[in-house]
Design a protein around this motif. Structure first.
Motif, short mmCIF file in Angstrom:
data_model
loop_
_atom_site.label_atom_id
_atom_site.label_comp_id
_atom_site.label_asym_id
_atom_site.label_seq_id
_atom_site.Cartn_x
_atom_site.Cartn_y
_atom_site.Cartn_z
N MET A 1 9.59 10.55 -7.73
CA MET A 1 8.34 10.07 -7.16
C MET A 1 8.27 8.55 -7.32
O MET A 1 8.55 8.03 -8.38
N SER A 2 7.88 7.86 -6.27
CA SER A 2 7.78 6.41 -6.32
C SER A 2 6.37 5.98 -6.69
O SER A 2 5.40 6.69 -6.42
N ARG A 3 6.30 4.80 -7.29
CA ARG A 3 4.98 4.27 -7.67
C ARG A 3 4.99 2.76 -7.46
O ARG A 3 5.90 2.07 -7.92
N VAL A 4 3.98 2.26 -6.75
CA VAL A 4 3.85 0.82 -6.56
C VAL A 4 3.30 0.22 -7.85
O VAL A 4 2.24 0.64 -8.35
N LEU A 5 4.03 -0.77 -8.39
CA LEU A 5 3.60 -1.41 -9.64
C LEU A 5 2.69 -2.60 -9.38
O LEU A 5 1.68 -2.79 -10.06
N CYS A 6 3.07 -3.42 -8.43
CA CYS A 6 2.30 -4.64 -8.13
C CYS A 6 2.92 -5.30 -6.91
O CYS A 6 3.88 -4.79 -6.35
N ARG A 7 2.38 -6.43 -6.53
CA ARG A 7 3.02 -7.26 -5.52
C ARG A 7 4.02 -8.19 -6.21
O ARG A 7 3.82 -8.56 -7.39
N VAL A 8 5.06 -8.56 -5.51
CA VAL A 8 6.05 -9.48 -6.10
C VAL A 8 5.35 -10.74 -6.60
O VAL A 8 5.61 -11.21 -7.71
N GLU A 9 4.42 -11.28 -5.81
CA GLU A 9 3.77 -12.54 -6.19
C GLU A 9 2.82 -12.39 -7.38
O GLU A 9 2.34 -13.38 -7.91
N ASP A 10 2.56 -11.15 -7.81
CA ASP A 10 1.73 -10.96 -9.01
C ASP A 10 2.49 -11.35 -10.28
O ASP A 10 1.88 -11.51 -11.34
N ILE A 11 3.81 -11.40 -10.19
CA ILE A 11 4.63 -11.81 -11.33
C ILE A 11 5.08 -13.24 -11.07
O ILE A 11 5.78 -13.50 -10.09
N PRO A 12 4.69 -14.20 -11.90
CA PRO A 12 5.14 -15.57 -11.68
C PRO A 12 6.67 -15.65 -11.67
O PRO A 12 7.33 -14.97 -12.46
N ASP A 13 7.20 -16.45 -10.77
CA ASP A 13 8.65 -16.57 -10.66
C ASP A 13 9.25 -16.99 -12.01
O ASP A 13 8.78 -17.96 -12.62
N GLY A 14 10.24 -16.25 -12.46
CA GLY A 14 10.89 -16.57 -13.72
C GLY A 14 10.23 -15.93 -14.94
O GLY A 14 10.69 -16.13 -16.06
N THR A 96 15.09 1.77 -12.02
CA THR A 96 15.38 1.48 -10.62
C THR A 96 14.11 1.00 -9.92
O THR A 96 13.11 1.72 -9.87
N LEU A 97 14.19 -0.21 -9.41
CA LEU A 97 13.08 -0.81 -8.68
C LEU A 97 13.54 -1.17 -7.28
O LEU A 97 14.73 -1.40 -7.05
N SER A 98 12.60 -1.26 -6.39
CA SER A 98 12.89 -1.83 -5.09
C SER A 98 11.69 -2.67 -4.66
O SER A 98 10.60 -2.54 -5.23
N VAL A 99 11.91 -3.53 -3.70
CA VAL A 99 10.82 -4.32 -3.12
C VAL A 99 10.65 -3.86 -1.68
O VAL A 99 11.60 -3.90 -0.89
N ARG A 100 9.46 -3.36 -1.37
CA ARG A 100 9.18 -2.85 -0.02
C ARG A 100 7.94 -3.55 0.51
O ARG A 100 6.85 -3.37 -0.05
N ASP A 101 8.12 -4.32 1.54
CA ASP A 101 7.01 -5.06 2.15
C ASP A 101 6.24 -5.86 1.10
O ASP A 101 5.00 -5.94 1.13
N GLY A 102 6.98 -6.42 0.14
CA GLY A 102 6.34 -7.25 -0.88
C GLY A 102 5.81 -6.49 -2.07
O GLY A 102 5.35 -7.10 -3.03
N ASP A 103 5.87 -5.16 -2.03
CA ASP A 103 5.46 -4.36 -3.17
C ASP A 103 6.67 -4.11 -4.10
O ASP A 103 7.76 -3.83 -3.61
N VAL A 104 6.41 -4.19 -5.40
CA VAL A 104 7.42 -3.78 -6.37
C VAL A 104 7.23 -2.29 -6.61
O VAL A 104 6.16 -1.85 -7.05
N VAL A 105 8.27 -1.52 -6.31
CA VAL A 105 8.16 -0.06 -6.35
C VAL A 105 9.10 0.49 -7.42
O VAL A 105 10.29 0.15 -7.44
N LEU A 106 8.53 1.32 -8.28
CA LEU A 106 9.34 2.03 -9.27
C LEU A 106 9.80 3.32 -8.63
O LEU A 106 8.99 4.14 -8.20
N ASP A 107 11.11 3.49 -8.53
CA ASP A 107 11.65 4.67 -7.81
C ASP A 107 11.90 5.82 -8.78
O ASP A 107 12.11 5.64 -9.95
#
Ligand code: FES
Length: 107
Positions: A1-14, A96-107
């Motif tokens: 089951m996948s779960r959206v954790l946040c948007r990529v931009e919610d985590i400051p780069d680095g 395992t994570l993926s980025v889908r349409d800017g969402d960080v998804v836990l797979d």
């Protein structure tokens, strides 16, 4: 089951950010580098303690490695391999994570 954790931009780069899974699994951390994200179980292979002392503070001073605040182990961002500290040669457990349409998804 996948779960959206946040948007990529919610985590400051680095930087890293912690996520509780509310009993659905172990707590995890996600480190962002540009548009890429790397996820690991938030448990140090030295003593199985959480890596951070301060919320969302997962990085070494120069931001080059993931840091365990307890005894100072440092882990490579890209594969979680420990390069310094008491658990040198061991690794963080990847998730395992993926980025889908800017969402960080836990797979
Ligand atoms: S608990 Fe992480 S280095 Fe000791």
């Amino acid at each position: 089951m996948s779960r959206v954790l946040c948007r990529v931009e919610d985590i400051p780069d680095g930087e890293g950010r912690g996520f509780a899974t509310d009993g659905a699994g172990p707590d995890i951390l996600v480190v962002r580098r540009g548009e890429r994200v790397h996820g690991y179980v938030n448990s140090c292979p030295h003593t199985d303690s959480p890596l951070e002392w301060v919320e969302n503070q997962f990085m070494s001073l120069d931001k080059s490695h993931i840091l365990c605040a307890t005894h100072g182990a440092e882990f490579r961002i890209e594969d979680g391999f420990c390069v310094l500290g008491p658990c040198r040669g061991k690794s963080l457990a990847p998730v395992t994570l993926s980025v889908r349409d800017g969402d960080v998804v836990l797979d």
